[in-house]
Design a protein around this motif. Structure first.
Motif, PDB file in Angstrom:
ATOM      1  N   ASP A 294       1.144  -0.735  -0.216  1.00 33.94           N
ATOM      2  CA  ASP A 294      -0.098  -0.239  -0.011  1.00 33.94           C
ATOM      3  C   ASP A 294       1.547   1.136  -0.065  1.00 33.94           C
ATOM      4  OD1 ASP A 294      -1.720   2.122   0.342  1.00 33.94           O
ATOM      5  OD2 ASP A 294      -2.877   1.055   2.359  1.00 33.94           O
TER       6      ASP A 294
ATOM      7  N   GLU B 281       0.551   4.183   0.936  1.00 35.44           N
ATOM      8  CA  GLU B 281      -0.270   5.310   1.741  1.00 35.44           C
ATOM      9  C   GLU B 281       0.028   4.864   2.750  1.00 35.44           C
ATOM     10  OE1 GLU B 281      -3.841   7.922   2.846  1.00 35.44           O
ATOM     11  OE2 GLU B 281      -3.697   5.840   2.822  1.00 35.44           O
TER      12      GLU B 281
ATOM     13  N   LYS C 268      -9.185   0.833   3.238  1.00 36.80           N
ATOM     14  CA  LYS C 268      -9.800   1.570   2.570  1.00 36.80           C
ATOM     15  C   LYS C 268     -11.259   3.306   2.638  1.00 36.80           C
ATOM     16  CE  LYS C 268      -5.094   2.730   1.915  1.00 36.80           C
ATOM     17  NZ  LYS C 268      -4.238   3.346   2.582  1.00 36.80           N
TER      18      LYS C 268
ATOM     19  N   LYS D  17      -9.107   8.384  -4.428  1.00 36.43           N
ATOM     20  CA  LYS D  17     -10.814   8.691  -3.691  1.00 36.43           C
ATOM     21  C   LYS D  17     -10.941  10.023  -5.035  1.00 36.43           C
ATOM     22  CE  LYS D  17     -10.627   6.701   0.378  1.00 36.43           C
ATOM     23  NZ  LYS D  17     -11.376   6.378   0.389  1.00 36.43           N
TER      24      LYS D  17
END
Length: 113
Positions: A42, A44, A76, A105
């Motif tokens: 991931d 992030e 998420k 997003k």
């Protein structure tokens, strides 16, 4: 190297992630049972996820991620319209491929007003 970017559909969020057929060669080779597992980092959080892929059918070269994906999506808080970005890299010391996933997003209304 970017493999693909995808805007998520309801099926991607609720069932499994469908990978575009022209990207299948970028993932680890399938075993006799037509499944494979691979680690995805991931972007992030740095968390490592284990995703399991399967071929959709004998006549369709597309693949689906059917294990590990829903846990990632829930962690998420992914929604329809969000985008994911898959990347593949090469560790030059081990010559092994590694995969990364990022999320963008969609714009959401501010519910705090």
């Amino acid at each position: 190297m970017a493999i693909f970017t995808k805007t998520l559909s309801s099926s991607d969020i609720e069932r499994r992630l469908t990978i575009p057929g022209d990207c299948a060669a970028e993932f680890p080779p399938f075993h006799r049972d037509q499944h494979n597992e691979f680690n995805v980092k991931d972007d992030e959080s740095g968390h490592q996820w284990i995703f399991r892929c399967a071929r959709q059918s004998a006549t369709n070269y597309g693949i689906v991620i059917n294990s590990g994906w829903l846990q990632f999506a829930r962690s998420k808080n992914l929604e329809v319209g969000d985008k994911i970005h898959f990347q593949k890299g090469l560790d030059h010391s081990t010559r092994a491929h590694h995969y990364r996933i990022g999320v963008t997003k969609k714009n959401r209304p501010n519910n705090s007003e």
